[in-house]
Each structure stands twice: as structure tokens, then as C-alpha cells.
Design an enzyme around this catalytic site. Structure first.
Site, PDB file in Angstrom:
ATOM      1  CG  LEU A  93      77.873 -44.907 105.922  1.00  0.00           C
ATOM      2  CD1 LEU A  93      79.185 -45.660 106.018  1.00  0.00           C
ATOM      3  CD2 LEU A  93      77.889 -43.679 106.837  1.00  0.00           C
ATOM      4  CG  HIS A  94      73.013 -40.346 102.411  1.00  0.00           C
ATOM      5  ND1 HIS A  94      72.008 -40.945 101.688  1.00  0.00           N
ATOM      6  CD2 HIS A  94      72.511 -40.143 103.658  1.00  0.00           C
ATOM      7  CE1 HIS A  94      70.943 -41.080 102.453  1.00  0.00           C
ATOM      8  NE2 HIS A  94      71.215 -40.607 103.657  1.00  0.00           N
ATOM      9  CG  ASP A  95      77.556 -36.849 102.163  1.00  0.00           C
ATOM     10  OD1 ASP A  95      76.678 -36.871 101.274  1.00  0.00           O
ATOM     11  OD2 ASP A  95      77.549 -36.044 103.112  1.00  0.00           O
TER      12      ASP A  95
END
Ligand SMILES: [Ca+2]
Length: 313
Positions: free
Chosen positions: A242-244
Site C-alpha cells: 500500500l504505497h500511497d
């Protein structure tokens, strides 16, 4: 504490969607002044629409959404349908938005907001290519000194790259824009792949979203189900990173993250390493630090926070 005023600049994107949901679920810490869409994971027509879909999913149709730049400063747009699907939000079936896009350009909204609010009170949260932010800084250089902080997802040092062997997607898509942003003088905090690849949605973590048994919890679980097949195939990892959401989680609990204040430069000329974030992690140059580059996170703490907040929506 008073809530931090932020503008989320975004190219949704399943992980953008989760980042936005986390922000909208956290009014004690975060006041979302507006969302500005940019071309990135998918073209602008889809990212601005997806941003509105996410606001409605959160039950916050009054959130202002502006459309911004539809192409990088000096290059052809590169998109990532191979990761995010044709719509950019593949996975759950979500209705088309009924809330309207705001009149006016995202870049004007960013400039006007930074000039209207007291200096040092607005944080920019770019979750996609940095085109909108760079155009705002080019057009209105006075805003640089008014930005409280830029907390962005982009780049990599130890993980090197994802879209190419040496570059992370957001920086690669518009390296000229990234160069402008990293040179602007505002305080910058970077969530690179080194951190975001540790924010992995393992099966138990995704089961926890699903077990919320709410429309938002189920949508997050279904987005992650879709999104994870890419990373599982490519990296053999246990789930999707979950990058952002690392960006919005940082605003709520910065203690989840550790990093170093270092110099970061953007490669804009090389054929092989275009868009690389050349991060002086070991301090081997005398270039002045311009960014806090994160290296690690407390992933259990991150998912506890995220699940608790998603449960509120
Ligand atoms: Ca994004």
C-alpha cells in the site's frame, strides 16, 4: 492538536484510494482542503473521476476535486494499467460519481490555496507524478516558502525501481517535474519503495478489512485483491504494497516511520537511469540535504491504524 490542512494530489489508483479514505476518516489529524487529480496510473479523465468515486465511497461528496495536468512537463504520459487495471480502480464494483468536478484548474487551486491560507499551514501530499506541483511552483515561485511540508510517495534507494530497473513509477513518469519539486526549498518527506514495499497487505491484514463488513471495508479488500496479483507475480511477495497510504499515515502518526534527512537528486538525462532518485543515504557527497527520506516503518502499527480508521467510514 489542530488538524493539518492538506491538498492530496493524486492519480487513483487503488492505493491512492486507500490513502484518501484514510485521510477522510481522520478529521482530528487531517483537514482535506481538496483533491487535485493528475495523469499517472491512468489518464486524467479517469483519475479525476476515480477521485470523485472515492470521495463518494467515503460518504464525503462535499470534498472538492479539481482536474489538473493531463501530461508530464516534457514527455509522453506513461500509464500503469498493467498494475491498476483498465479503470485504475479495478476490483470492486463502484457506482459512477454524481458529485461534480470543481470548476478551475488544479494548479490554480494549489496556488490560490497556498496564497490564501496563512504561510506554513498547508501540506501538499502528492501521490502520483509531480506534474501539478511542479507547474504550480513554476507559475508561482512565491508559494514554495508558504508550504508547510510536501509529503510524497515516490522514488527508491535500496529497492531501486519498479517501472524500470532503476526508477519508481511516479518519479519516472515526470522526472523534470520531480527535479523542480526536490529543488524548491520546501520541507520534503519522501515515502520511497523502501518503505512502501514493507506496507504489505498479507492475507490476515486483508481479511481484517473484509471482516469490517462495511461497504468501505469490502471495497478496500476487493481493491487489494485486484492490486496484489501484480506484486505477487513480480516479487513473489505475500500481498500488495500500500504505497500511497504511507503518506497519509505519516500525517497521523509520524512515529510509525524512520528515515534520514539527506540529499536527493533526480536523474533526468540518462537513458538507463531516467527518473532515479539519487539518494545520498550514506552521506558520501557534500550536497545539502533537501528531503527526509524514509527507510523503515512499523508495519503492524500501520495496519492497525489503517484498519481502525477504515472502520469509521
Ligand atoms: Ca498514486
Amino acid at each position: 492538536m489542530t488538524a493539518r490542512k492538506i491538498i492530496i494530489d493524486t492519480d487513483p489508483g487503488q492505493d491512492d484510494a486507500v490513502a484518501i479514505l484514510l485521510a477522510l476518516a481522520s478529521p482530528e489529524e487531517i483537514e482535506v482542503l481538496g483533491l487535485t487529480a493528475v495523469a499517472g496510473n491512468v489518464p486524467l479523465a479517469l483519475t479525476q473521476k476515480n477521485a470523485r468515486i472515492v470521495c463518494e465511497l467515503a460518504g464525503r461528496p462535499e470534498t472538492r476535486v479539481f482536474a489538473g495536468c493531463d501530461a508530464p512537463l516534457a514527455r509522453k504520459l506513461v500509464t500503469a494499467e498493467h498494475v491498476h487495471g483498465k479503470t485504475g480502480l479495478d476490483g470492486p464494483t463502484l457506482p459512477d460519481p454524481t458529485m461534480q468536478l470543481q470548476d478551475g484548474h488544479a494548479v490554480d487551486f494549489i496556488i490560490d490555496t497556498l496564497r490564501a491560507e496563512p504561510s506554513g499551514t498547508v501540506t501538499l501530499c502528492p501521490l502520483g507524478p509531480l506534474t501539478n506541483i511542479a507547474v504550480a511552483l513554476q507559475r508561482a515561485p512565491d508559494i514554495a516558502g508558504r508550504i508547510q511540508e510536501i509529503v510524497l510517495m515516490g522514488g527508491a534507494y535500496f529497492e531501486v525501481g519498479n517501472i524500470t530497473p532503476t526508477a519508481e513509477f511516479n518519479i519516472y513518469v515526470d522526472p523534470e517535474a520531480a527535479k523542480i519539486v526536490f529543488a524548491c526549498g520546501a520541507p520534503i518527506t519522501v515515502m520511497p519503495l523502501d518503505v512502501t514495499h514493507k506496507a504489505l497487505v498479507t492475507k490476515p491484514r486483508n481479511d481484517a478489512f473484509r471482516a469490517l463488513d462495511t461497504p468501505v471495508g469490502l471495497a478496500v479488500a476487493e481493491m487489494t485483491d485486484f492490486f496484489e496479483r501484480f506484486d505477487k507475480e513480480k516479487y513473489g511477495s505475500d500481498g500488495a504494497p500500500l504505497h500511497d497510504p504511507c503518506v497519509t499515515a505519516y500525517l497521523i502518526d509520524p512515529n510509525l516511520f524512520t528515515g534520514r534527512h539527506i540529499n536527493v537528486e533526480i536523474e533526468t538525462r540518462s537513458e538507463l537511469t531516467l527518473g532515479m532518485t539519487v539518494a545520498d543515504w550514506w552521506g558520501v557527497t557534500d550536497r545539502a540535504p533537501n528531503a527526509t527520506f524514509m527507510g523503515d516503518l512499523d508495519s503492524d502499527g500501520f495496519f492497525t491504524l489503517l484498519t481502525d480508521r477504515i472502520a469509521r467510514l
